[in-house]
Design a protein around this motif. Structure first.
Motif, mmCIF file in Angstrom:
data_model
loop_
_atom_site.group_PDB
_atom_site.id
_atom_site.type_symbol
_atom_site.label_atom_id
_atom_site.label_comp_id
_atom_site.label_asym_id
_atom_site.label_seq_id
_atom_site.Cartn_x
_atom_site.Cartn_y
_atom_site.Cartn_z
ATOM 1 N N ALA A 1 0.842 -1.202 0.000
ATOM 2 C CA ALA A 1 0.000 0.000 0.000
ATOM 3 C C ALA A 1 0.876 1.250 0.000
ATOM 4 O O ALA A 1 0.612 2.202 -0.749
ATOM 5 N N LEU A 2 1.912 1.241 0.813
ATOM 6 C CA LEU A 2 2.829 2.387 0.855
ATOM 7 C C LEU A 2 3.557 2.554 -0.476
ATOM 8 O O LEU A 2 3.669 3.673 -0.995
ATOM 9 N N ALA A 3 4.046 1.455 -1.033
ATOM 10 C CA ALA A 3 4.787 1.535 -2.298
ATOM 11 C C ALA A 3 3.910 2.051 -3.438
ATOM 12 O O ALA A 3 4.325 2.937 -4.196
ATOM 13 N N LEU A 4 2.702 1.508 -3.557
ATOM 14 C CA LEU A 4 1.812 1.944 -4.627
ATOM 15 C C LEU A 4 1.398 3.403 -4.442
ATOM 16 O O LEU A 4 1.315 4.171 -5.411
ATOM 17 N N THR A 5 1.180 3.800 -3.205
ATOM 18 C CA THR A 5 0.803 5.187 -2.936
ATOM 19 C C THR A 5 1.969 6.134 -3.228
ATOM 20 O O THR A 5 1.755 7.230 -3.755
ATOM 21 N N ALA A 6 3.182 5.711 -2.914
ATOM 22 C CA ALA A 6 4.355 6.538 -3.230
ATOM 23 C C ALA A 6 4.470 6.765 -4.730
ATOM 24 O O ALA A 6 4.870 7.847 -5.175
ATOM 25 N N LEU A 7 4.094 5.765 -5.517
ATOM 26 C CA LEU A 7 4.124 5.904 -6.977
ATOM 27 C C LEU A 7 2.957 6.736 -7.503
ATOM 28 O O LEU A 7 3.121 7.538 -8.418
ATOM 29 N N ALA A 8 1.766 6.532 -6.932
ATOM 30 C CA ALA A 8 0.553 7.187 -7.441
ATOM 31 C C ALA A 8 0.392 8.630 -6.973
ATOM 32 O O ALA A 8 -0.149 9.460 -7.702
#
Length: 181
Positions: free
Chosen positions: A132-139
């Motif tokens: 969740a953190l990784a995808l949010t950092a990208l998005a």
């Protein structure tokens, strides 16, 4: 930011990632994502990862983020803590990343010979949060950087396993899960 404020921000910001897996358990059933396919003699994911559960989980997380945005001004006034407002990209990335992390953990469990529901320490507690953190950092990189300071990230890494254990034990006691982990 003091420790109480850091904890409040961490919990608030992660709620849309924390809720989806619980909603997926409640929605349960339906067609498995892997459609029963195997790889190396084992199911790719297993019956526990379904399209319905994934969709309901993501929708629950998005709905929660919308609700949190709606109550944010009152929560900020009541707590005196500058809670973040969720941009659309984060509203989608947090729950989708949480569900993706859980799916990836299921894939890793099958590859390591673990059956559905078998314990996989550390992975079970942090899979959804890390993705969740990784995808949010990208998005939503600017929002992520402003919200997930080092202190907030540390709280997330400590708080998430505790919340995971507590909610799983509660789900087990309520007969929503067949194992307490």
């Amino acid at each position: 930011m003091n420790l109480v404020a850091t904890i409040a921000v961490a919990f608030w910001a992660m709620l849309p990632a924390y809720v989806p897996n619980n909603a997926a358990v409640l929605a349960g059933g339906g067609r498995p994502i892997d459609a029963g396919h195997t790889w190396g003699g084992r199911r790719v994911l297993g019956d526990g990862k379904t399209w319905r559960g994934t969709a309901v989980g993501i929708l629950a997380g998005v709905a929660l983020a919308v609700a949190l945005n709606a109550i944010r001004p009152a929560a900020v006034d009541a707590l005196g803590v500058p809670l973040p407002e969720f941009p659309i990209a984060a509203m989608l990335a947090l729950p989708a990343g949480g569900m993706l992390g859980d799916i990836l953990a299921s894939f890793l469990k099958r590859r390591t010979g673990r059956e559905r529901g078998a314990a996989f320490p550390v992975v079970d507690q942090l899979d959804f949060a890390v993705l969740a953190l990784a995808l949010t950092a990208l998005a939503a990189p600017a929002w992520f950087a402003a919200t997930f300071t080092l202190g907030v990230l540390l709280v997330v890494l400590v708080l998430t396993p505790i919340l995971h254990v507590v909610t799983n034990v509660a789900a087990y006691w309520l007969n929503l899960k067949s194992e307490p982990y």
